[in-house]
Design a protein around this motif. Structure first.
Motif: not given
Ligand SMILES: [Zn+2]
Length: 311
Positions: A226-237, A244-253
């Protein structure tokens, strides 16, 4: 103007100075949302602190007593990795109140974000990894207590596994927890979430998004929240100091847009919290968090457009 409310209070800033945890980021995200014309001052609502009764639905009486009376042991404070103060405790109660308010706003408007919170390493009986009170847990238990909703999916894309979330909700059929994180990174041990996606070091945008999509599809096949809680860490950057992951800012978006797309297509309200982010340049962390709000705004508008088309 955004089609939903953002929850924020200047007291989210813990003034930790040169600490690796940039608590000034909340203020910077707030300021940038306004400076970039994404949000207006009227889009923000201020939370009240969670009540002790709210906090005690998740945390042990002993731990809450120690936090409020300043009687944590040096070892317990060391494990939190943030210096203990009365202001810290107040900020944590406030962040939990912020996640409660974001969840209530999400039920009302379909979307909301707490420009703070996401303290997913906090356990019922102790704090660790910069997390003192599990704001998302407190919010979920409060809304269940109010009978505002019963079933929740927590999607946690912080680079670190949501050990506190897993420990608090482990085995509870009403809360489905999905954590997608770097396997070889803090925390150790990793108590089991409903679904844990252990990623290898150095994974980039395309592989990450394929794996995330597969797991979101599976999760929604097995569970209708009935609800989604999104824990949107910026640290896969890829420039994160603790990831230790390698996502770009665009990939995170694109990651954010993917999560929101699943929620929208399943007609599930979304409450967002920010969680971690330790980029070498704090501006990058701030941009990643701002992009999450931007993606939510886009998804919310799309939902409205579709509804009008269907009417
Ligand atoms: Zn993290």
């Amino acid at each position: 103007m955004l089609p939903f409310k953002l929850v924020y209070d200047p007291r989210y800033d813990l003034n930790l100075g040169a600490h690796v945890f940039p608590s000034q980021k909340y203020r910077l995200v707030h300021d940038k949302l306004i400076a970039d014309g994404i949000a207006e001052p009227g889009d923000f609502v201020a939370p009240a602190p969670a009540s002790d009764a709210d906090v005690l639905r998740v945390h042990s009486q002993d731990y809450v007593y120690k936090l409020k009376n300043g009687s944590l042991t040096p070892a317990e404070i060391l494990r939190m990795e943030v210096p203990y103060s009365k202001e810290l405790v107040n900020a944590c109660w406030l962040a939990a109140g912020g996640s409660i308010l974001a969840a209530q706003q999400a039920l009302a408007d379909g979307w909301s974000a707490n420009i703070g919170g996401g303290f997913h390493h906090a356990y019922a009986d102790h704090g660790e990894g910069f997390c003192v009170i599990h704001d998302v847990g407190v919010a979920i238990r409060r809304l269940q207590f109010d009978r505002a909703m019963q079933t929740v999916m927590v999607v946690d894309t912080d680079v670190h596994q949501g050990n506190g979330t897993a420990s608090i909700f482990g085995g509870a059929g009403d809360v489905f927890t999905l954590s997608i994180h770097q396997e070889h990174n803090y925390p150790y041990p990793k108590p089991p979430s409903t679904v844990d996606v252990d990623l290898p070091d150095g994974i980039g945008d395309e592989d990450y998004l394929i794996i995330l999509e597969r797991n979101l599809r599976e999760a929604f096949r097995h569970f209708t929240p009935q609800m989604l809680f999104y824990i949107a860490g910026a640290d896969p950057y890829r420039e994160d100091q603790l990831g230790g992951l390698a996502l770009s800012i665009e990939g995170l978006a694109r990651r954010d847009a993917l999560v929101f797309d699943y929620a929208r297509r399943n007609k599930v309200p979304v409450a967002i919290t920010l969680a971690g982010g330790y980029a070498r340049r704090v501006e990058d962390t701030v941009q990643i968090h701002v992009n999450t709000i931007l993606a939510a705004g886009e998804a919310a508008k799309q939902g409205v457009k579709r509804a009008i088309k269907g009417a």
